[in-house]
Design a protein around this motif. Structure first.
Motif, PDB file in Angstrom:
ATOM      1  N   HIS A  76       0.824  -1.205   0.000  1.00 32.80           N
ATOM      2  CA  HIS A  76       0.000   0.000   0.000  1.00 32.80           C
ATOM      3  C   HIS A  76       0.857   1.254   0.000  1.00 32.80           C
ATOM      4  N   ILE A  77       0.222   2.360  -0.344  1.00 34.81           N
ATOM      5  CA  ILE A  77       0.821   3.682  -0.244  1.00 34.81           C
ATOM      6  C   ILE A  77      -0.020   4.455   0.757  1.00 34.81           C
ATOM      7  N   ALA A  78       0.651   5.049   1.746  1.00 37.30           N
ATOM      8  CA  ALA A  78      -0.048   5.780   2.806  1.00 37.30           C
ATOM      9  C   ALA A  78       0.065   7.278   2.568  1.00 37.30           C
ATOM     10  N   ILE A  79      -1.081   7.925   2.510  1.00 38.20           N
ATOM     11  CA  ILE A  79      -1.167   9.367   2.318  1.00 38.20           C
ATOM     12  C   ILE A  79      -1.547   9.996   3.649  1.00 38.20           C
ATOM     13  N   GLU A  80      -0.725  10.916   4.128  1.00 38.08           N
ATOM     14  CA  GLU A  80      -1.016  11.599   5.384  1.00 38.08           C
ATOM     15  C   GLU A  80      -1.985  12.752   5.123  1.00 38.08           C
TER      16      GLU A  80
END
Length: 131
Positions: A76-80
């Motif tokens: 996954h890619i985590a976007i803050e």
């Protein structure tokens, strides 16, 4: 918003951490367990983002199922985001399919919620907010 981290599913964290610390020239690693998701994680800082290695601790773990289906690799890619509840509401109002309709606790005491891959060209996106 910024990329907080990129999650990589691995079978054995101890073996994989050596690869990433060597590749990135880093020695500092933070380990943590996330019992609610049946994973153990290790974070390697790189600039303003991190690489998160995810090792399943149970066959029931979503990460275990991911590895069984796709093998090790980017999970996954985590976007803050600043306000995760607002972000979820905004995305849902745009017709985006969410896995989590309400935030839950993740690693580093962050609030997290996942966007379903069907709404992001097959990519699992994680929204995360520092508490």
């Amino acid at each position: 918003m910024k990329i907080n981290h990129i999650g990589i599913a691995v079978k054995k964290i101890e073996e994989s951490i050596g690869i990433y610390t060597t590749l990135l020239g880093k020695e500092s690693v933070q380990f943590e367990g996330v019992p609610g998701d049946s994973v153990r994680v290790a974070f390697v800082q790189i600039g303003g983002s991190r690489i998160e290695l995810l090792e399943p601790t149970s066959p029931a773990s979503p990460v275990h199922k991911f590895i069984e289906r796709y093998g090790e690799g980017i999970h996954h890619i985590a976007i803050e985001v600043r306000d995760i509840n607002k972000a979820i509401h905004t995305l849902k109002s745009r017709g985006v399919r969410m896995i989590d309709d309400t935030p839950r606790k993740g690693a580093h005491d962050m609030l997290i919620a996942f966007v379903h891959p069907e709404s992001a060209n097959g990519v699992l996106l994680e929204l995360c907010q520092q508490e």
